[in-house]
Design a protein around this motif. Structure first.
Motif, short mmCIF file in Angstrom:
data_model
loop_
_atom_site.label_atom_id
_atom_site.label_comp_id
_atom_site.label_asym_id
_atom_site.label_seq_id
_atom_site.Cartn_x
_atom_site.Cartn_y
_atom_site.Cartn_z
N THR A 110 0.80 -1.22 0.00
CA THR A 110 0.00 0.00 0.00
C THR A 110 0.83 1.27 0.00
O THR A 110 0.40 2.29 -0.55
CB THR A 110 -0.94 0.01 1.22
N ARG A 111 2.02 1.25 0.59
CA ARG A 111 2.80 2.48 0.68
C ARG A 111 3.24 2.99 -0.69
O ARG A 111 3.42 4.20 -0.88
CB ARG A 111 4.01 2.28 1.60
N SER A 112 3.44 2.08 -1.63
CA SER A 112 3.79 2.50 -3.00
C SER A 112 2.65 2.27 -3.97
O SER A 112 2.81 2.49 -5.18
CB SER A 112 5.04 1.73 -3.48
N GLN A 113 1.53 1.80 -3.46
CA GLN A 113 0.32 1.59 -4.27
C GLN A 113 0.59 0.69 -5.47
O GLN A 113 0.29 1.04 -6.62
CB GLN A 113 -0.26 2.94 -4.72
N ILE A 114 1.15 -0.49 -5.19
CA ILE A 114 1.36 -1.46 -6.24
C ILE A 114 0.73 -2.79 -5.83
O ILE A 114 0.60 -3.10 -4.65
CB ILE A 114 2.85 -1.68 -6.57
N GLY A 115 0.32 -3.57 -6.82
CA GLY A 115 -0.27 -4.87 -6.58
C GLY A 115 -1.70 -4.79 -6.10
O GLY A 115 -2.26 -3.71 -5.90
N GLY A 116 -2.32 -5.96 -5.96
CA GLY A 116 -3.68 -6.02 -5.46
C GLY A 116 -4.66 -5.25 -6.33
O GLY A 116 -4.58 -5.27 -7.56
N ILE A 117 -5.56 -4.54 -5.70
CA ILE A 117 -6.52 -3.68 -6.38
C ILE A 117 -6.07 -2.24 -6.20
O ILE A 117 -6.16 -1.68 -5.11
CB ILE A 117 -7.94 -3.87 -5.83
N GLU A 118 -5.50 -1.68 -7.24
CA GLU A 118 -5.03 -0.28 -7.24
C GLU A 118 -4.02 -0.03 -6.12
O GLU A 118 -3.89 1.10 -5.64
CB GLU A 118 -6.22 0.68 -7.12
N GLY A 119 -3.32 -1.07 -5.69
CA GLY A 119 -2.29 -0.90 -4.68
C GLY A 119 -2.79 -0.49 -3.32
O GLY A 119 -2.04 0.09 -2.53
N ARG A 120 -4.00 -0.81 -3.00
CA ARG A 120 -4.59 -0.40 -1.71
C ARG A 120 -5.27 -1.58 -1.04
O ARG A 120 -5.44 -2.65 -1.63
CB ARG A 120 -5.61 0.72 -1.94
N ALA A 121 -5.68 -1.35 0.20
CA ALA A 121 -6.48 -2.35 0.89
C ALA A 121 -7.84 -2.47 0.22
O ALA A 121 -8.35 -1.52 -0.39
CB ALA A 121 -6.64 -1.97 2.36
N VAL A 122 -8.43 -3.63 0.33
CA VAL A 122 -9.76 -3.87 -0.23
C VAL A 122 -10.78 -3.02 0.52
O VAL A 122 -10.69 -2.85 1.74
CB VAL A 122 -10.11 -5.37 -0.11
N LYS A 123 -11.73 -2.46 -0.23
CA LYS A 123 -12.74 -1.62 0.41
C LYS A 123 -14.15 -2.05 -0.02
O LYS A 123 -14.32 -2.84 -0.96
CB LYS A 123 -12.52 -0.14 0.05
N ASP A 124 -15.15 -1.50 0.67
CA ASP A 124 -16.55 -1.81 0.37
C ASP A 124 -16.83 -1.57 -1.12
O ASP A 124 -16.44 -0.55 -1.68
CB ASP A 124 -17.48 -0.93 1.19
N GLY A 125 -17.54 -2.51 -1.73
CA GLY A 125 -17.95 -2.37 -3.12
C GLY A 125 -16.99 -2.96 -4.13
O GLY A 125 -17.35 -3.14 -5.30
N ASP A 126 -15.76 -3.27 -3.72
CA ASP A 126 -14.80 -3.87 -4.66
C ASP A 126 -15.30 -5.22 -5.16
O ASP A 126 -16.04 -5.93 -4.45
CB ASP A 126 -13.44 -4.08 -3.98
N LEU A 127 -14.86 -5.58 -6.36
CA LEU A 127 -15.05 -6.92 -6.87
C LEU A 127 -13.69 -7.59 -6.93
O LEU A 127 -12.79 -7.12 -7.63
CB LEU A 127 -15.69 -6.90 -8.27
N LEU A 128 -13.53 -8.68 -6.19
CA LEU A 128 -12.29 -9.45 -6.23
C LEU A 128 -12.39 -10.40 -7.42
O LEU A 128 -13.14 -11.39 -7.35
CB LEU A 128 -12.09 -10.24 -4.94
N PRO A 129 -11.69 -10.12 -8.51
CA PRO A 129 -11.85 -10.94 -9.72
C PRO A 129 -11.29 -12.34 -9.53
O PRO A 129 -10.22 -12.52 -8.96
CB PRO A 129 -11.08 -10.17 -10.78
N LEU A 130 -12.03 -13.32 -10.02
CA LEU A 130 -11.63 -14.71 -9.90
C LEU A 130 -11.16 -15.24 -11.25
O LEU A 130 -11.67 -14.85 -12.29
CB LEU A 130 -12.78 -15.57 -9.37
N ALA A 131 -10.21 -16.16 -11.20
CA ALA A 131 -9.69 -16.76 -12.44
C ALA A 131 -10.69 -17.73 -13.05
O ALA A 131 -10.59 -18.05 -14.23
CB ALA A 131 -8.37 -17.46 -12.17
N GLN A 132 -11.64 -18.21 -12.27
CA GLN A 132 -12.61 -19.20 -12.75
C GLN A 132 -14.03 -18.73 -12.45
O GLN A 132 -14.31 -18.23 -11.36
CB GLN A 132 -12.37 -20.55 -12.07
N ASP A 133 -14.92 -18.91 -13.44
CA ASP A 133 -16.32 -18.53 -13.24
C ASP A 133 -17.09 -19.60 -12.49
O ASP A 133 -18.13 -19.33 -11.90
CB ASP A 133 -16.99 -18.26 -14.60
N SER A 134 -16.60 -20.83 -12.53
CA SER A 134 -17.27 -21.91 -11.82
C SER A 134 -16.25 -22.95 -11.41
O SER A 134 -15.15 -23.02 -11.98
CB SER A 134 -18.36 -22.55 -12.70
N VAL A 135 -16.61 -23.74 -10.43
CA VAL A 135 -15.74 -24.83 -9.97
C VAL A 135 -16.56 -26.11 -9.90
O VAL A 135 -17.77 -26.08 -9.62
CB VAL A 135 -15.11 -24.52 -8.59
N GLY A 136 -15.93 -27.23 -10.16
CA GLY A 136 -16.63 -28.50 -10.16
C GLY A 136 -16.94 -29.00 -8.77
O GLY A 136 -16.34 -28.59 -7.78
#
Length: 341
Positions: A138-164
């Motif tokens: 977070t201090r350099s705002q890199i990685g994750g979602i816009e380099g910050r902690a996750v906040k209300d309303g975010d969508l954490l994107p998944l690599a898979q739409d479904s799992v068996g």
């Protein structure tokens, strides 16, 4: 886009993997999981490689909603349960995998028994890699979602739409996360900056973790160390686990988001096998230190890797969690027949 919607973030969760230690020479801190053992176990439980990106939780977990056809998750490192919300919801034990359908909303409450836990998702959290890692700094705002902690309303994107569908797995014991005993330390590189009595005290006395703690480090309270060559040095390299001692003599344990160089002398370094234990510390926890050799540290790391593999090998099948809401949405009966039909 498929993902987990953040209904309520809790206490500043971040997306972490095993970090980017290979670019510290560029001035980029390694970041990554505070407890890489828990991360690896969580990932194994949902079928991921050890370093897949997961959600690191501290103090208070989030409320999430599945916006994918299905998702398999595992909360590892705490006894806190996943609370499935809704009329037919209820608790799901931690340290097991569970498959949720679209629209399932679940909450993770307070982490009273540990400083850190991980929510892994089958396939991993699919954010872009920066310097070969998805870890948030977070201090350099890199990685994750816009380099910050996750906040209300975010969508954490998944690599898979479904799992068996498959047998779910559980870890029958949390003994691996409840290791006790002294934190092992290799002296140096600036142990000559401290009096002999101070070094003896470091290994004889008890220290308390203060509330001045984050992903960068933990300030300790206890017997002050006495500098005999001053408390400033020409800045040199820092590693995870370094014990830096500023002018007040109070040690600081440096964690995953530590700076890459520093100008305070370092009395010692916590061995890599005990670094995961640092991530689990909470304010008020008491610790003591033990001096070991480099050879001891290398042997301890090999033992840790073997112990982690054994935990994963001993996973057991978990009983199915019934998603009653999904069950009621299905047309399970196509008609009614009589006894003579």
């Amino acid at each position: 886009m498929s993902g987990l919607r953040v209904v309520a973030a809790g206490f500043a969760p971040t997306i972490q993997d095993l970090g980017r230690p290979h670019v510290q020479h560029l001035g980029v801190p390694p970041s990554g999981a505070l407890d890489p053992v828990a991360l690896a176990i969580a990932n194994a439980m949902v079928g991921n490689p050890p370093g897949a990106a997961a959600l690191e939780l501290r103090v208070m977990g989030p409320t999430l909603e599945v916006e994918a056809d299905s998702a398999r998750v595992a909360l590892v490192g705490t006894v806190a349960a996943l609370e499935v919300q809704g009329e037919r919801g209820g608790p799901v034990d931690s340290n097991r995998s569970v498959r949720f359908g679209r629209g399932t909303k679940f909450r993770i409450g307070g982490l009273s028994d540990t400083g850190v836990a991980y929510l892994a998702v089958e396939g991993g959290i699919d954010v872009p890699e920066i310097y070969g890692s998805r870890a948030t700094y977070t201090r350099s705002q890199i990685g994750g979602i816009e380099g910050r902690a996750v906040k209300d309303g975010d969508l954490l994107p998944l690599a898979q739409d479904s799992v068996g569908e498959r047998s779910e797995m559980k870890c029958p014991s949390l003994d691996w996360a409840r290791v006790s005993g002294p934190i092992r330390v290799v002296l140096g590189p600036q142990d000559d900056f401290f009096s002999d009595d101070s070094i003896a005290g470091l290994f004889a006395e008890t220290y308390t973790c203060t509330r001045e703690a984050d992903r960068m480090g933990i300030r300790l309270d206890g017997p002050a160390l006495t500098h005999v060559k001053g408390h400033d040095i020409v800045s040199d390299g820092i590693v995870t686990g370094a014990i830096q001692v500023p002018g007040n003599g109070m040690p600081i344990l440096l964690l995953a988001d530590h700076q890459t160089t520093g100008g305070y002398p370092k009395v010692g370094t916590v061995i890599s096998a005990d670094v995961p234990r640092l991530g689990r510390l909470r304010p008020g926890d008491e610790i003591c230190f033990e001096q070991v050799s480099v050879e001891d540290a290398q042997a301890a790391r090999a033992e840790l890797e073997a112990a982690r593999a054994k935990v994963i090998d001993r996973f057991e099948r978990a009983g199915a969690w019934l998603d009653e809401a999904a069950l009621y949405r299905e047309n399970l009966v196509s008609g009614v027949v009589g006894p003579m039909d």
